[in-house]
Scaffold this motif. Sequence first.
Motif, PDB file in Angstrom:
ATOM      1  N   ARG A  42      38.695  34.201  50.228  1.00 52.15           N
ATOM      2  CA  ARG A  42      39.244  35.408  49.608  1.00 52.15           C
ATOM      3  C   ARG A  42      38.951  35.484  48.105  1.00 52.15           C
ATOM      4  NH1 ARG A  42      45.015  34.465  52.244  1.00 52.15           N
ATOM      5  NH2 ARG A  42      44.014  32.472  52.728  1.00 52.15           N
ATOM      6  N   ALA A  43      38.157  34.539  47.601  1.00 55.08           N
ATOM      7  CA  ALA A  43      37.630  34.609  46.240  1.00 55.08           C
ATOM      8  C   ALA A  43      36.171  35.022  46.356  1.00 55.08           C
ATOM      9  CB  ALA A  43      37.757  33.258  45.544  1.00 55.08           C
ATOM     10  N   ALA A  44      35.901  36.307  46.166  1.00 54.83           N
ATOM     11  CA  ALA A  44      34.554  36.836  46.397  1.00 54.83           C
ATOM     12  C   ALA A  44      34.266  37.948  45.403  1.00 54.83           C
ATOM     13  CB  ALA A  44      34.425  37.358  47.831  1.00 54.83           C
ATOM     14  N   THR A  45      33.148  37.841  44.704  1.00 55.07           N
ATOM     15  CA  THR A  45      32.759  38.825  43.693  1.00 55.07           C
ATOM     16  C   THR A  45      31.562  39.630  44.170  1.00 55.07           C
ATOM     17  OG1 THR A  45      33.555  37.398  41.906  1.00 55.07           O
ATOM     18  CG2 THR A  45      32.019  39.150  41.299  1.00 55.07           C
ATOM     19  N   ASP A  46      31.654  40.953  44.051  1.00 59.12           N
ATOM     20  CA  ASP A  46      30.568  41.879  44.385  1.00 59.12           C
ATOM     21  C   ASP A  46      29.976  42.373  43.057  1.00 59.12           C
ATOM     22  OD1 ASP A  46      29.244  44.440  44.734  1.00 59.12           O
ATOM     23  OD2 ASP A  46      30.203  44.663  46.665  1.00 59.12           O
ATOM     24  N   THR A  47      28.656  42.281  42.917  1.00 56.69           N
ATOM     25  CA  THR A  47      28.007  42.771  41.700  1.00 56.69           C
ATOM     26  C   THR A  47      27.117  43.970  41.959  1.00 56.69           C
ATOM     27  OG1 THR A  47      26.175  41.216  42.009  1.00 56.69           O
ATOM     28  CG2 THR A  47      28.024  40.477  40.641  1.00 56.69           C
ATOM     29  N   ALA A  48      27.008  44.406  43.223  1.00 59.19           N
ATOM     30  CA  ALA A  48      26.052  45.460  43.574  1.00 59.19           C
ATOM     31  C   ALA A  48      26.690  46.841  43.697  1.00 59.19           C
ATOM     32  CB  ALA A  48      25.341  45.109  44.886  1.00 59.19           C
ATOM     33  N   VAL A  52      28.721  46.637  38.237  1.00 53.86           N
ATOM     34  CA  VAL A  52      29.416  45.648  37.408  1.00 53.86           C
ATOM     35  C   VAL A  52      30.176  44.733  38.357  1.00 53.86           C
ATOM     36  CG1 VAL A  52      29.658  47.170  35.401  1.00 53.86           C
ATOM     37  CG2 VAL A  52      31.447  47.139  37.162  1.00 53.86           C
ATOM     38  N   PRO A  53      30.515  43.522  37.937  1.00 56.59           N
ATOM     39  CA  PRO A  53      31.244  42.627  38.835  1.00 56.59           C
ATOM     40  C   PRO A  53      32.639  43.174  39.159  1.00 56.59           C
ATOM     41  CG  PRO A  53      30.306  41.415  36.979  1.00 56.59           C
ATOM     42  CD  PRO A  53      30.192  42.869  36.641  1.00 56.59           C
ATOM     43  N   PHE A  54      33.007  43.066  40.425  1.00 58.55           N
ATOM     44  CA  PHE A  54      34.397  43.298  40.803  1.00 58.55           C
ATOM     45  C   PHE A  54      34.725  42.384  41.965  1.00 58.55           C
ATOM     46  CE2 PHE A  54      32.639  45.975  44.121  1.00 58.55           C
ATOM     47  CZ  PHE A  54      33.573  45.920  45.148  1.00 58.55           C
ATOM     48  N   ASP A  55      36.003  42.050  42.070  1.00 59.69           N
ATOM     49  CA  ASP A  55      36.437  41.090  43.074  1.00 59.69           C
ATOM     50  C   ASP A  55      36.978  41.775  44.309  1.00 59.69           C
ATOM     51  OD1 ASP A  55      36.060  38.314  42.091  1.00 59.69           O
ATOM     52  OD2 ASP A  55      37.207  39.079  40.384  1.00 59.69           O
ATOM     53  N   LEU A  56      36.485  41.317  45.458  1.00 61.69           N
ATOM     54  CA  LEU A  56      36.980  41.828  46.724  1.00 61.69           C
ATOM     55  C   LEU A  56      38.380  41.293  47.006  1.00 61.69           C
ATOM     56  CD1 LEU A  56      33.702  41.238  48.768  1.00 61.69           C
ATOM     57  CD2 LEU A  56      34.482  43.390  47.773  1.00 61.69           C
ATOM     58  N   ASP A 176      34.022  38.717  34.620  1.00 65.90           N
ATOM     59  CA  ASP A 176      32.770  38.380  35.297  1.00 65.90           C
ATOM     60  C   ASP A 176      32.979  38.008  36.761  1.00 65.90           C
ATOM     61  OD1 ASP A 176      31.043  38.741  33.056  1.00 65.90           O
ATOM     62  OD2 ASP A 176      31.808  36.863  32.227  1.00 65.90           O
ATOM     63  N   GLY A 177      34.216  38.119  37.228  1.00 63.63           N
ATOM     64  CA  GLY A 177      34.490  37.882  38.639  1.00 63.63           C
ATOM     65  C   GLY A 177      35.190  36.563  38.896  1.00 63.63           C
ATOM     66  N   TYR A 178      36.391  36.624  39.451  1.00 63.82           N
ATOM     67  CA  TYR A 178      37.150  35.420  39.784  1.00 63.82           C
ATOM     68  C   TYR A 178      36.432  34.648  40.896  1.00 63.82           C
ATOM     69  CZ  TYR A 178      41.717  32.947  39.664  1.00 63.82           C
ATOM     70  OH  TYR A 178      42.727  32.045  39.481  1.00 63.82           O
ATOM     71  N   LEU A 303      38.514  51.220  41.365  1.00 63.49           N
ATOM     72  CA  LEU A 303      38.981  50.291  42.386  1.00 63.49           C
ATOM     73  C   LEU A 303      40.385  50.726  42.771  1.00 63.49           C
ATOM     74  CD1 LEU A 303      37.869  46.891  40.814  1.00 63.49           C
ATOM     75  CD2 LEU A 303      36.898  47.982  42.839  1.00 63.49           C
ATOM     76  N   VAL A 304      40.537  51.157  44.002  1.00 61.36           N
ATOM     77  CA  VAL A 304      41.832  51.658  44.474  1.00 61.36           C
ATOM     78  C   VAL A 304      42.462  50.595  45.374  1.00 61.36           C
ATOM     79  CG1 VAL A 304      43.030  53.498  45.700  1.00 61.36           C
ATOM     80  CG2 VAL A 304      40.982  54.026  44.333  1.00 61.36           C
ATOM     81  N   HIS A 305      43.668  50.161  45.018  1.00 63.48           N
ATOM     82  CA  HIS A 305      44.379  49.117  45.742  1.00 63.48           C
ATOM     83  C   HIS A 305      45.454  49.762  46.622  1.00 63.48           C
ATOM     84  CE1 HIS A 305      43.112  45.796  42.818  1.00 63.48           C
ATOM     85  NE2 HIS A 305      42.670  46.920  42.279  1.00 63.48           N
TER      86      HIS A 305
END
Length: 419
Positions: A42-48, A52-56, A176-178, A303-305
């Motif tokens: 559950r620690a996953a960073t998307d850069t595409a 810009v980097p964001f965490d899933l 830069d993404g957890y 990013l909508v939570h």
Amino acid sequence: MTAETDVVVIGAGASGLAAGTRLRQAGISFRILEAASAPGGRAATDTATLGVPFDLGCHWLHDARANPFTALAARLGFRVGATNPSPRRLHLGARFATPAEKAQADAQVDQVFAAVIAAGRAGRDVAAAEVAGPSGRFGPLARHWLELMSAAGPDSISCADFAFYHDTDDNWPVLDGYGALVLAAAGVLPVALDCPVSRIDRSGARLRIETAQGSLTCHKVIVTVSTAVIASGRLAFAPALPPDMAEAFAALPLGFAEKVALAFEEDVFGVPERTALDAIDLDHPARAGASALLKPGGAPAALVHVAGPEAQAIAADGEGALVAFALDVLGAAFGAGLKTKVKRSRVTRWADMPYIGGAYSCALPGRAGLRARLHEPLERRIFFAGEALGREAFSTCHGAHLSGLAAAEAVLAALKSTR
């Protein structure tokens, strides 16, 4: 796969990787087995998707001044936002709240949280809904924030569990993404990917680990998979787990919390970078609420939570339903025209992943004390770790990390005592 090793670590999320780093440091023979095709859990960073980097998954350094990843980020050159986002804006379905309404809403959220925490600290292991008090005008916002914090509805949140969590105002984003930070901190470890474990056979002198790639034996195993995986039987034990331990896993289900990432052709918001937005509909208080981070990294994106049973009901209609909901929320606040300017979208589906099964753990009412049961090893051979075992940092990445280190230390001590 047919092999022998001293220790097997099941799961290459934050806790499994932390356990691996400690075992590597100790010079112990070990293998990490991961069901997915990439490490991190559950620690996953998307850069595409957004450019810009964001965490899933995990994104915030909770309790940042004491969080071990804060120092790791500094050492590894990861940017951290040492301040919270710009002041949160509140949208009420058809308009933005006035400053007075925002203050009133914040006060009611604080009041509800204080009531839940007070009940828990008084030893009342009851549902948050039981002590939250009258809903009030901004009750839907308080409900939404309880659901974001716990990934569960107020009827399914234990006050005692909620109060046990250690919280501070030091919640800093890893810019830069957890997820990327977790992988960088772990370095190179012996991880077998696409290797789900189906059963741990503890009937013999050595543990037998049965996987999709064959079997291997070991002296000790550290199990870091989610409580949902064990409660569902996807990871089985032979003989079965003791009833009280099985009850503990079932008492800590993973709730529902997902993110909708939206990239736009241009800036459709006209707000500063990393503006935070909360949205509730006062005319329809039973509807799901949402929280959004606008222009992460300065990108024309959001990013909508969403979390809790109301959002889960929307997700039951598929990924497109969550995208449509997110766009409705943003369109109500910034104009429906933004719906025609979407370039890319991505929806997390943690609840649908068979080897994860949800967001993060929340003890059911009356079951908060069962977290402690999972800290006890089984036969001094099977040790457990993961976000559910993060003690007062449960449900967090750093809690998972610390639990992995603790499990590895316990394994090393057990191995030393038998040699």
